[in-house]
Design an enzyme around this catalytic site. Structure first.
Site, short mmCIF file in Angstrom:
data_model
loop_
_atom_site.label_atom_id
_atom_site.label_comp_id
_atom_site.label_asym_id
_atom_site.label_seq_id
_atom_site.Cartn_x
_atom_site.Cartn_y
_atom_site.Cartn_z
N TYR A 17 6.74 -19.14 -16.56
CA TYR A 17 7.00 -20.10 -15.50
C TYR A 17 7.15 -19.39 -14.15
O TYR A 17 6.58 -19.81 -13.14
CB TYR A 17 8.24 -20.95 -15.79
CG TYR A 17 8.65 -21.73 -14.55
CD1 TYR A 17 7.92 -22.86 -14.16
CD2 TYR A 17 9.68 -21.30 -13.74
CE1 TYR A 17 8.22 -23.55 -12.99
CE2 TYR A 17 10.00 -21.97 -12.57
CZ TYR A 17 9.26 -23.09 -12.21
OH TYR A 17 9.55 -23.75 -11.04
N GLU A 22 4.18 -27.52 -7.26
CA GLU A 22 5.45 -27.95 -6.70
C GLU A 22 5.57 -29.47 -6.73
O GLU A 22 6.65 -30.02 -6.95
CB GLU A 22 5.56 -27.44 -5.26
CG GLU A 22 6.98 -27.33 -4.80
CD GLU A 22 7.14 -26.58 -3.50
OE1 GLU A 22 8.24 -26.06 -3.29
OE2 GLU A 22 6.20 -26.52 -2.70
N CYS A 36 -0.80 -42.97 -16.10
CA CYS A 36 0.20 -42.59 -17.10
C CYS A 36 0.07 -43.41 -18.39
O CYS A 36 0.29 -44.62 -18.38
CB CYS A 36 1.60 -42.77 -16.51
SG CYS A 36 2.91 -42.22 -17.64
N CYS A 77 6.39 -44.80 -9.00
CA CYS A 77 5.65 -43.56 -9.26
C CYS A 77 4.25 -43.60 -8.63
O CYS A 77 3.49 -44.54 -8.86
CB CYS A 77 5.54 -43.32 -10.75
SG CYS A 77 4.64 -41.80 -11.14
N GLN A 91 18.67 -21.74 -14.01
CA GLN A 91 19.76 -22.33 -14.80
C GLN A 91 20.84 -23.00 -13.95
O GLN A 91 21.96 -23.18 -14.38
CB GLN A 91 20.39 -21.26 -15.70
CG GLN A 91 19.53 -20.99 -16.93
CD GLN A 91 19.67 -19.56 -17.44
OE1 GLN A 91 19.59 -18.62 -16.67
NE2 GLN A 91 19.90 -19.42 -18.73
N TRP A 101 14.34 -22.85 0.60
CA TRP A 101 13.34 -21.90 0.10
C TRP A 101 11.90 -22.39 0.32
O TRP A 101 10.95 -21.70 -0.01
CB TRP A 101 13.56 -21.58 -1.37
CG TRP A 101 13.81 -22.78 -2.22
CD1 TRP A 101 12.88 -23.54 -2.86
CD2 TRP A 101 15.09 -23.37 -2.53
NE1 TRP A 101 13.50 -24.57 -3.54
CE2 TRP A 101 14.85 -24.48 -3.37
CE3 TRP A 101 16.42 -23.05 -2.18
CZ2 TRP A 101 15.89 -25.28 -3.86
CZ3 TRP A 101 17.44 -23.85 -2.67
CH2 TRP A 101 17.17 -24.95 -3.50
N GLU A 109 13.46 -19.10 -7.31
CA GLU A 109 13.09 -19.48 -8.67
C GLU A 109 14.06 -18.91 -9.70
O GLU A 109 14.39 -19.58 -10.68
CB GLU A 109 11.65 -19.05 -8.99
CG GLU A 109 10.59 -19.84 -8.24
CD GLU A 109 10.59 -21.35 -8.55
OE1 GLU A 109 11.21 -21.78 -9.54
OE2 GLU A 109 9.94 -22.09 -7.79
#
Length: 232
Positions: free
Chosen positions: A129, A191, A217, A211, A51, A33, A46
């Site tokens: 969302y 994204e 962070c 990361c 789910q 996608w 999406e």
């Protein structure tokens, strides 16, 4: 608005965006996608991903788009055929809502997915969302796309201990996104946050040492990444 929440007051947003987007350009997964930013296809993906795990979605997405290559094709299909194409994905209300919504797009908007967040959010099954994800990815509209992945990433980055099951917490995260978003590329920014949550900032044993935005962070600095997000 221009008023900053206390989280983002001294946050180096430009540097953060650069480090996140550089990482995303290198590490983003090649998912079907992502090949085509047609709003209809982004929307289908999406809804499927809501789910269902992405590995499961891949063949379903490809078969579904094969069968209903355009929004009109899906709008014109009868319900039995649409449900058959969804068989095995479960949570059938998702596809029933999508089918009703694309019919409305066909009649009301001439088959073109509206790029206005208010119009798009009035369609059946389209929550905040989905609005942010589809409109930012397909049209470059700077709307936040806050899902579980994004809430986890942000709760750790900004050390937010609010219960993520609460609607007010999601709204707070949406506000944070509006303040730190790369407005010249909101789709890639949204994204990339989602991808970071999927690949690095995982629920258990996050890969903090790998990361790309570890330097920003607060949870990493405090050694509490695994304790977040808080879910009552």
């Amino acid at each position: 608005g221009s008023h900053m929440t206390r989280e983002t007051e001294r946050f180096p947003a430009r540097e953060f965006q650069r480090d996140l987007l550089d990482w995303f350009a290198r590490e983003r997964r090649d998912l079907p996608w992502r090949k085509d930013r047609d709003p209809y296809k982004v929307w289908v993906s999406e809804v499927m991903l809501q789910q269902t795990r992405y590995e499961t979605v891949i063949p379903y997405f490809e078969q579904f788009i094969d069968r209903f290559p355009t929004l009109e094709a899906l709008a014109d299909a009868d319900e039995d055929e649409v449900l058959k194409a969804w068989e095995g994905l479960g949570y059938y209300s998702r596809v029933r809502n999508l089918h009703a919504a694309v019919k409305e797009v066909k009649t009301r908007y001439g088959g073109k997915v509206p790029d206005d967040p208010d119009e798009f959010s009035r369609l059946k099954g389209v929550g905040p969302y989905t609005v942010g994800a589809v409109l930012s990815l397909a049209y470059g509209v700077p709307e936040p796309a806050v899902n579980g992945n994004v809430m986890r990433v942000l709760s750790r980055l900004f050390l937010v201990t609010d219960d993520i099951a609460k609607c007010s917490t999601r709204k707070r995260f949406e506000q944070i996104v509006r303040e730190i978003m790369a407005y010249e590329n909101p789709g890639a920014f949204n994204e990339a946050l989602i991808e970071l949550g999927a690949l690095v900032c995982t629920p258990r044993r996050p890969s903090c040492l790998l990361c790309p935005v570890q330097a920003y962070c607060q949870a990493f600095a405090e050694g509490v990444a695994e304790e977040l997000p808080v879910k009552m």
